[in-house]
Design a protein around this motif. Structure first.
Motif, PDB file in Angstrom:
ATOM      1  N   CYS A   1       0.836  -1.189   0.000  1.00 41.92           N
ATOM      2  CA  CYS A   1       0.000   0.000   0.000  1.00 41.92           C
ATOM      3  C   CYS A   1       0.878   1.249   0.000  1.00 41.92           C
ATOM      4  O   CYS A   1       1.812   1.363   0.804  1.00 41.92           O
ATOM      5  N   ALA A   2       0.582   2.187  -0.889  1.00 41.61           N
ATOM      6  CA  ALA A   2       1.345   3.425  -0.950  1.00 41.61           C
ATOM      7  C   ALA A   2       1.075   4.323   0.244  1.00 41.61           C
ATOM      8  O   ALA A   2       1.810   5.276   0.502  1.00 41.61           O
TER       9      ALA A   2
ATOM     10  N   THR B   1      -8.424  -2.730  -2.366  1.00 47.43           N
ATOM     11  CA  THR B   1      -8.357  -1.986  -1.114  1.00 47.43           C
ATOM     12  C   THR B   1      -7.406  -2.651  -0.134  1.00 47.43           C
ATOM     13  O   THR B   1      -7.217  -3.863  -0.145  1.00 47.43           O
ATOM     14  N   CYS B   2      -6.830  -1.816   0.731  1.00 54.08           N
ATOM     15  CA  CYS B   2      -5.832  -2.260   1.695  1.00 54.08           C
ATOM     16  C   CYS B   2      -6.521  -2.721   2.975  1.00 54.08           C
ATOM     17  O   CYS B   2      -7.359  -2.001   3.525  1.00 54.08           O
TER      18      CYS B   2
ATOM     19  N   HIS C   1      -6.310   1.289  -4.141  1.00 55.47           N
ATOM     20  CA  HIS C   1      -5.195   1.411  -5.076  1.00 55.47           C
ATOM     21  C   HIS C   1      -5.404   0.441  -6.237  1.00 55.47           C
ATOM     22  O   HIS C   1      -5.640  -0.759  -6.014  1.00 55.47           O
ATOM     23  N   THR C   2      -5.320   0.942  -7.453  1.00 56.23           N
ATOM     24  CA  THR C   2      -5.223   0.035  -8.592  1.00 56.23           C
ATOM     25  C   THR C   2      -3.780  -0.480  -8.652  1.00 56.23           C
ATOM     26  O   THR C   2      -2.906  -0.029  -7.895  1.00 56.23           O
TER      27      THR C   2
ATOM     28  N   ASP D   1      -0.916   1.953  -8.721  1.00 55.70           N
ATOM     29  CA  ASP D   1      -0.612   2.748  -7.525  1.00 55.70           C
ATOM     30  C   ASP D   1       0.230   1.979  -6.509  1.00 55.70           C
ATOM     31  O   ASP D   1       0.731   2.570  -5.550  1.00 55.70           O
ATOM     32  N   LEU D   2       0.356   0.661  -6.669  1.00 57.34           N
ATOM     33  CA  LEU D   2       1.026  -0.150  -5.658  1.00 57.34           C
ATOM     34  C   LEU D   2       2.535   0.091  -5.657  1.00 57.34           C
ATOM     35  O   LEU D   2       3.144   0.395  -6.696  1.00 57.34           O
TER      36      LEU D   2
END
Length: 562
Positions: free
Chosen positions: A262-263, A273-274, A281-282, A285-286
């Protein structure tokens, strides 16, 4: 200043006429009313209609005859007709060569009129379990037993209620689980679906609406139709987007097909989702994403074009939702982070190999499918004749509030994505009553995990203990507002102290009232209710406390032998 032109509006056939809802325009969700353009072709009439909203119909062109509860009134251009809530009406156009054009403005009255009919419906949602494995007690201690208890309590209060669940057949976690076991994905899905339904039945967890997408072709065609109509009406735009791609495996990386960190909080997560902070995050985005099929990092980019939900376009509407809905602190913090970072645009379809097929070789994103599925299944439950998008939206107008029971890892979808879809469809922001969110239920100190086989499976526990005892313990030990830890020793010690057959203890009037209040949606605290009812050393004789305990145990009468 803004202008809205009927000449440029997108119109769709509905109710025997052509309508263009103003929800097709950007930024109108925050208005205190809703509106639509209506065109009645020559020598025709609208279908009979009756709705809870007050409607102001302004005739812009032509000459119409309003038949309102059997009374006819002829109306020319430049005249407005105010229709009260619940008035049955038909609009006729007798002209042979000229359409009637109407601007319809409508809103919910502040209080329901006397004799308006049935009270508004409460819809209770619990996320459909993914059939990549059977149910474990962590699932049950989270949303499923709690939602069932809340529905029983709501009905005991006299509230019309629709409980909704189903199976999340189209998550690619099913494919990932089948690959890991060397099984056929559909065979594995079907086997686990039967096991899930069996556990719900044994525990007395019932649902008014239970969807099984793979087994229901009408459901599959309906959600695709509703998506297409939403796009045609301008409610959901079509845009291009880019996602990481694994060339060796030949697939777009999304959901179970990608893993990374997760960013936001750094926790490990798949696409979506985290579990740590609830962030969305798609795959793009990871942090350090990799393909879960071959273990390699992304080797390319997949260019896609399809319908999306630009949540930033509905920011004002979502702010109204979040200000009035009952949301726990961790969800509000998730929303705050989203607002600081910027609301994302969520793709609603992907080029992938699992799920409901749509146009251009894409398949519906399973969460987009779920939102469309709720619109369809609840709409059909409320109006069995509903077919079109407008039919389903009209049916949803009789819903007074929506409550969802879930874990934090699903909070983005129920607090953000689904309300975003409601905004696009023009449903009122007051619709979401709130979310009842549980923390994680751990097993011997570690999170329950289907994929790691770290679980106590529900069917195994039910093979050893009566269903009412299992339900009562999971209520008593529910992870709210903090995580709780399941151990066999603790289960046996706690349940061993309860009376046999299970019944409420000697409960004071105050504790009974406290338990009852704990089962209301806006103050739901199931563990507190269970401890009020099962905390006494001596068995009681039923009464109000016994009635409340039956909601927790699923047993219809206190003292009935198991």
């Amino acid at each position: 200043m803004r202008t809205f032109s009927a000449a440029d509006a997108v119109l769709n056939a509905a109710s025997g006429i052509h309508i263009g809802r103003w929800s097709q325009y950007e930024g109108v969700a925050a208005l205190p009313f809703q509106a639509m353009w209506c065109v009645i072709p020559p020598a025709s009439a609208s279908a009979p209609d009756q709705h809870p909203e007050v409607e102001l119909a302004v005739v812009m062109a032509g000459r119409a005859t309003f038949d309102v509860d059997g009374r006819e009134v002829a109306v020319s251009a430049g005249t407005a007709v105010l229709l009260e809530s619940g008035e049955r009406h038909v609009i006729h156009n007798a002209a042979a060569d000229e359409p009637v054009r109407i601007l319809s403005v409508y809103w919910m009255p502040e209080t329901p009129p006397e004799g308006a009919g049935e009270p508004p419906v409460t819809v209770v949602l619990s996320p459909p379990p993914t059939p990549n494995g059977p149910l474990h007690v962590g699932h049950l201690a989270g949303p499923y037993v709690a939602a069932d208890v809340a529905v029983r309590a709501g009905r005991a209060r006299g509230e019309p209620t629709i409980s909704v669940c189903g199976l999340d057949d189209n998550q690619n976690y099913v494919v990932a689980a089948a690959r890991a076991r060397g099984r056929d994905a559909e065979e594995l899905r079907r086997e686990n679906a039967g096991r899930i339904r069996s556990v719900f039945t044994r525990l007395g967890i019932g649902h008014d609406v239970f969807t099984e997408p793979t087994a229901d072709p009408r459901y599959r065609s309906a959600v695709v139709r509703l998506l297409d109509q939403s796009v045609t009406a301008g409610m959901l735009p079509v845009q291009e987007w880019t996602l990481p791609y694994c060339e060796p495996c030949g697939g777009t990386l999304h959901h179970a097909y990608v893993a990374g960190r997760c960013a936001g909080c750094g926790a490990g997560m798949n696409g979506g989702t985290c579990e740590g902070c609830g962030a969305f995050h798609t795959a793009g985005d990871l942090v350090e994403p990799r393909c879960t099929r071959c273990g390699a990092p992304p080797s390319g980019q997949s260019q896609g074009r399809g319908p999306v939900l630009p949540l930033a376009d509905h920011r004002d509407y979502l702010m109204r939702v979040w200000c009035q809905a009952t949301l726990p602190p961790r969800v509000r913090r998730m929303v705050d982070r989203l607002l600081d970072k910027g609301l994302p645009t969520v793709p609603l379809t992907y080029p992938t190999d699992w799920g409901i097929p749509v146009a251009d070789g894409h398949r519906l994103d399973p969460w987009a499918e779920m939102g469309l599925g709720y619109l369809y299944s609840v709409g059909r439950r409320l109006d069995s004749s509903a077919v079109s998008l407008s039919d389903h939206l009209r049916a949803w107008r009789s819903v007074g509030s929506l409550w969802a029971f879930l874990g934090l890892d699903n909070a983005f979808y129920y607090a953000v994505l689904f309300p975003g879809l409601f905004a696009a469809w023009g449903l009122p922001p007051e619709l979401l009553g709130g979310l009842v969110v549980n923390e994680f239920y751990t097993l011997d100190g570690d999170k329950f995990s289907t994929s790691r086989d770290h679980a106590v499976w529900a069917e195994e526990l039910l093979a050893e203990y009566p269903p009412d005892v299992v339900r009562a313990f999971l209520c008593w030990d529910r992870p709210e507002p903090y995580a709780t830890d399941f151990t066999r020793e603790r289960f046996e010690r706690v349940t061993g102290s309860w009376p046999q057959p299970l019944r409420a203890g000697e409960v004071s009037a105050m504790d009974a009232a406290r338990a009852e209040r704990s089962l209301a949606y806006d103050s739901f605290a199931l563990a507190q209710a269970a401890r009020c009812l099962l905390g006494a050393d001596q068995p009681g004789d039923g009464g109000r406390a016994g009635q409340l305990l039956t909601m927790l145990t699923g047993v219809e009468a206190v003292g009935v032998p198991r």
